[in-house]
Design an enzyme around this catalytic site. Structure first.
Site, PDB file in Angstrom:
ATOM      1  N   HIS A 450       0.814  -1.211   0.000  1.00 50.09           N
ATOM      2  CA  HIS A 450       0.000   0.000   0.000  1.00 50.09           C
ATOM      3  C   HIS A 450       0.847   1.259   0.000  1.00 50.09           C
ATOM      4  O   HIS A 450       0.458   2.278  -0.562  1.00 50.09           O
ATOM      5  CB  HIS A 450      -0.939  -0.015   1.203  1.00 50.09           C
ATOM      6  CG  HIS A 450      -2.041  -1.014   1.058  1.00 50.09           C
ATOM      7  ND1 HIS A 450      -2.687  -1.582   2.120  1.00 50.09           N
ATOM      8  CD2 HIS A 450      -2.604  -1.559  -0.047  1.00 50.09           C
ATOM      9  CE1 HIS A 450      -3.616  -2.422   1.685  1.00 50.09           C
ATOM     10  NE2 HIS A 450      -3.573  -2.425   0.376  1.00 50.09           N
ATOM     11  N   GLU A 688     -16.274  -0.827 -26.100  1.00 48.81           N
ATOM     12  CA  GLU A 688     -15.466  -1.741 -25.285  1.00 48.81           C
ATOM     13  C   GLU A 688     -15.555  -3.165 -25.801  1.00 48.81           C
ATOM     14  O   GLU A 688     -14.629  -3.952 -25.625  1.00 48.81           O
ATOM     15  CB  GLU A 688     -15.957  -1.707 -23.834  1.00 48.81           C
ATOM     16  CG  GLU A 688     -15.893  -0.335 -23.192  1.00 48.81           C
ATOM     17  CD  GLU A 688     -16.687  -0.276 -21.895  1.00 48.81           C
ATOM     18  OE1 GLU A 688     -16.050  -0.228 -20.832  1.00 48.81           O
ATOM     19  OE2 GLU A 688     -17.934  -0.272 -21.961  1.00 48.81           O
ATOM     20  N   ASP A 712     -10.918  -2.121 -21.418  1.00 45.43           N
ATOM     21  CA  ASP A 712     -11.763  -3.309 -21.608  1.00 45.43           C
ATOM     22  C   ASP A 712     -11.667  -3.833 -23.041  1.00 45.43           C
ATOM     23  O   ASP A 712     -11.654  -5.052 -23.261  1.00 45.43           O
ATOM     24  CB  ASP A 712     -13.217  -2.989 -21.277  1.00 45.43           C
ATOM     25  CG  ASP A 712     -13.533  -3.215 -19.803  1.00 45.43           C
ATOM     26  OD1 ASP A 712     -12.886  -4.080 -19.193  1.00 45.43           O
ATOM     27  OD2 ASP A 712     -14.399  -2.508 -19.265  1.00 45.43           O
ATOM     28  N   CYS A 759     -10.995   7.099 -24.095  1.00 52.34           N
ATOM     29  CA  CYS A 759     -10.975   7.432 -22.669  1.00 52.34           C
ATOM     30  C   CYS A 759     -10.223   6.398 -21.843  1.00 52.34           C
ATOM     31  O   CYS A 759     -10.279   6.424 -20.618  1.00 52.34           O
ATOM     32  CB  CYS A 759     -12.398   7.595 -22.132  1.00 52.34           C
ATOM     33  SG  CYS A 759     -13.389   6.083 -22.194  1.00 52.34           S
TER      34      CYS A 759
END
Length: 822
Positions: A450, A688, A712, A759
């Site tokens: 993290h 997509e 995607d 995008c």
């Protein structure tokens, strides 16, 4: 000769007393205690050497049976096995006292080791039978069933996310089950670990459950069915794992060289954690020396109060750090602190420590012991990514320890430079003073940790896992770290400094020039305008978009409104939120993507059946059409805001023309229901699914714009799931097959007067911008920070040259060949 018995307990007195009781029952059987630590006063704890010595004393040729009380007793007993030779030793999960007595009697009777172990495990049988009989006599007629007769409901689930039940997915499980009146347990059927409570974050992480495993979830109680349904839905989406948790490609760690003399030059190879390079003096992050407080041990009630107050103080500080980070870097970056916020009060951590306190231990001792046990359990987990969660447990443990001692958890670095430390916790990273910290270098840690994720979000170059040699660096020594390669140069020479300085200067000049011109339109050298907009996932992201010169928001992910709640947002709440984003854009266009949940983003209030492959299942618009009331509510909110602001609506995961027609029917109905039929509201679809790109000529007349979601689209074209670390190298959006579909979509859009944008992640890469322009793309939407450089890249592009580049890229045979062209 008879089987010998060893009793391992945290308490020396308990071990000796149990041994005395067993000998009293069984005469001359060798029963050896191994309790407490080998220190003055024999404080609570377990010692592997003591256990090994006891095994040696108990050995008689027929073997030794070892019984343990809890926690680290098991670990110490396992370690002791490596310290003894030529003795057959058996560890058993039998109860300590009852098991010891039963085993001693069996050993005295001359039974072999296996039989003695079996008798020990049956040690509770007599007590259970007696208490069950007594309970039946005393229990009211309408009392609840005893635990032995509880009706458990069970379901088996596949763990499809590659990293399994690491920090955040495990946290989502805890949050999901906490909503229901049910006891829920999880067992890993693949590795045999468990069952553990689904309400315990630490226990779930210690299961060692990774992608490909199968787990059994059992539930009992009034809402057992609902709890199972919620976890089934969550598992069907990969436990909500997101791409930020995907492992970073790791570079092998070489053995660190000895620290060089002051005038020498050496390289230490670490792991790249956050991109960028930096040169600066070593600045050790000195953790405060925390000593055991001299406060006399109080009563169990007083010690319980001390511990709970320290834990609550640490939780408050972590939540404050989380809020600060959300304001500075967005909700997604702040989400990595969720694990620690949950962990600090986890029942497997705080609950176990409080149990020790109630048994007479001081708060300090109980907390130290519990943290040590959890760290040991987590380090035994086989999966490397999940072992990285040890950092979270250690950091939480250190913070509570400091709070108990009344000191700060960490000290401020001595001055500006590269922070060097053993390991950096997430909260430490979030609290770094950006005016002083140029970079981060740690001895331990992983790029999947993290702290590394936060360093990337904060834009701080970082190298982790460089070995203990970095801890011996003198603060007079300059160090150069390369967060892109993991290289660490100690006392770098003039030539190396100059090379990196020139790189940074070029990058800084380019960034400054781009920032100054960020508000200007992105127009190619021959007059073609390209809209460069920003992606947003929260209201605050609109401010960042404007500050970075974005021409608008090309993708508003509305999921932030729908996730992590028990009910969906209403029409008014949605309208207020969309209006807030639009207002902050000050007249710039806003593209609102309708709800895109399913697959990796679960909504607990949507009862979705389990799907073997959720990325190819009911998600995006498919899910919206399956829940038309949910989609209709969102569309009414969008129409209302479009009446006062320049809005566009975009449907995700479209596959067929029929789906688009159904969505437009719902949109027309929303216009009528709001009385705003005449409002201008351009409609677009996400490209997509390859089918939409291949049939772009059929879709283009029916929409106002296309937006290519290349993340995607790439995974579907190349059959490489983007969350699967094993195939991450295949899923490159610059593969010629993906570029061919982008080009096909752009050409269809041009023929029908339809706009086309990208995008996905590649839209934010300034090196790729000329290629996308050459393919016919006329809109780019990226993270706000990337907008200035992308605009600058467009301004330096000539469309003829870009088309030539695109033709060569389309003729390539691999993504690597395309990257070489760029």
């Amino acid at each position: 000769m008879t089987v010998g018995i060893v009793l391992v307990s945290h308490s020396a007195a308990l071990a000796r007393g149990t041994a005395e009781l067993a000998r009293e029952m069984a005469g001359d059987v060798a029963v050896e205690p191994a309790g407490g630590l080998d220190e003055p006063g024999e404080p609570l704890g377990t010692d592997a050497v003591r256990v090994a010595d006891a095994v040696g004393r108990a050995a008689s040729g027929d073997g030794v049976l070892v019984l343990m009380d809890l926690g680290s007793a098991v670990l110490s007993a396992e370690t002791a096995l490596d310290l003894v030779d030529d003795v057959e030793v058996r560890l058993t999960a039998a109860p300590l006292v009852e098991g010891a007595v039963a085993a001693a009697v069996a050993a005295q009777a001359g039974q072999p080791l296996d039989a003695v172990a079996a008798e020990a495990r049956r040690g509770l049988a007599a007590k259970q039978a007696q208490l069950q009989e007594q309970a039946a006599e005393d229990e009211p007629a309408d009392a609840a069933a005893s635990p032995e007769t509880v009706d458990w409901q069970r379901v088996e689930l596949d763990v499809t996310n590659p990293l399994g039940l690491h920090g955040r997915p495990a946290a989502r499980v805890v949050r999901a089950v906490s909503q229901f009146d049910a006891e829920v347990r999880i067992t890993d059927l693949t590795n045999g670990h468990g069952p553990v409570s689904a309400r315990s974050l630490a226990s779930l992480m210690a299961l060692g459950t990774v992608g490909g495993h199968r787990v059994e979830v059992s539930a009992s109680g009034g809402q057992a069915t609902e709890a199972l349904d919620a976890l089934r839905s969550l598992a069907g989406t990969g436990f909500g794992d997101d791409e930020t948790a995907a492992p970073v490609a790791e570079r092998p760690v070489t053995s660190p060289r000895a620290v060089p003399a002051a005038d020498a030059e050496a390289t230490i190879q670490g792991l790249p954690a956050a991109p960028g390079s930096v040169l600066g003096p070593v600045r050790h992050l000195r953790l405060a020396e925390v000593s055991r407080p001299e406060t006399p041990r109080g009563s169990p009630a007083e010690e319980r109060r001390r511990l709970t107050e320290a834990v609550h103080a640490v939780r408050g500080a972590l939540e404050a750090a989380q809020r600060d980070l959300a304001r500075a870097s967005g909700e997604q970056a702040a989400d990595v602190l969720t694990v620690q916020v949950l962990l600090v009060e986890d029942e497997a951590l705080l609950g176990r420590a409080l149990a020790l306190v109630d048994g007479g231990a001081a708060a300090w001792d109980a907390w130290q012991q519990t943290v040590g046990e959890l760290v040991s359990e987590q380090r035994r987990v086989g999966d490397e990514y999940q072992r990285a969660r040890v950092e979270d447990i250690e950091d939480v443990g250190r913070r509570v320890t400091a709070a108990l001692a009344g000191v700060r958890a960490a000290q401020v670095v001595s001055g500006e430079g590269v922070v060097v430390t053993d390991v950096l916790g997430p909260a430490d990273t979030a609290g770094l003073d950006r005016s002083r910290v140029r970079g981060v270098l740690t001895a331990r840690g992983a790029p999947t940790g993290h702290a590394a994720i936060l360093a990337r979000a904060l834009g701080i170059p970082a190298v982790v896992g460089a070995g203990e040699a970095v801890l011996r660096l003198d603060e007079t020594q300059p160090v150069l770290i390369d967060g892109d390669t993991g290289a660490v140069y100690v006392q770098p020479g003039k030539a190396l400094r100059r090379e990196y300085q020139e790189r940074r200067e070029r990058a800084a000049e380019e960034g400054a020039r781009a920032a100054r011109a960020a508000a200007e339109p992105a127009v190619t050298t021959d007059g073609v305008t390209v809209a460069v907009e920003a992606n947003a996932g929260a209201v605050s992201d609109a401010d960042a978009a404007v500050a970075r010169g974005a021409d608008g928001v090309g993708l508003l992910r509305t999921e932030f409104l729908f996730l992590d709640r028990d009910t969906p947002p209403g029409e008014d709440e949605q309208a207020e939120t969309y209006a807030a984003v639009a207002t902050r854009l000050r007249g710039r266009p806003l593209t609102v993507r309708t709800l895109d949940v399913g697959a990796d983003k679960p909504a607990p209030y949507l009862r979705q059946p389990h799907e073997d492959n959720p990325f190819l299942g009911v998600r995006g618009l498919r899910l919206g059409l399956a829940h038309p009331d949910l989609l209709a509510t969102q569309l009414r909110a969008i129409v209302r805001v479009a009446a006062a602001h320049p809005l566009r609506v975009m449907f995700p995961m479209v596959t067929t023309v029929a789906e688009l027609a159904a969505a437009r029917t719902l949109l027309d109905r929303a216009r009528e229901e709001t009385g705003l039929a005449g409002v201008s509201l351009p409609v677009g679809v996400m490209v997509e699914v390859p089918a939409v790109a291949l049939l772009a000529d059929a879709f283009a007349p029916r929409v106002d714009f296309f937006s290519l979601g290349t993340n995607d689209l790439t995974q579907y074209v190349l059959a490489a799931e983007r969350g699967n670390a094993a195939v991450v190298g295949l899923g490159d959006a610059l593969h010629p097959a993906v570029l061919a579909l982008i080009e096909r979509t752009a050409r269809a859009a041009e023929r029908h007067g339809c706009e086309v944008a990208v995008c996905g992640e590649i839209a934010g890469d300034p090196h790729v911008a000329p290629l996308l322009v050459g393919l016919g793309v006329r809109g780019l939407s990226a993270v706000p920070a990337a907008v200035p450089l992308v605009k600058q890249a467009v301004r330096a592009t000539a469309t003829d040259a870009a088309r030539s580049l695109a033709r060569r890229a389309l003729s390539a045979t691999s993504a690597g060949d395309v990257r070489a062209l760029l």
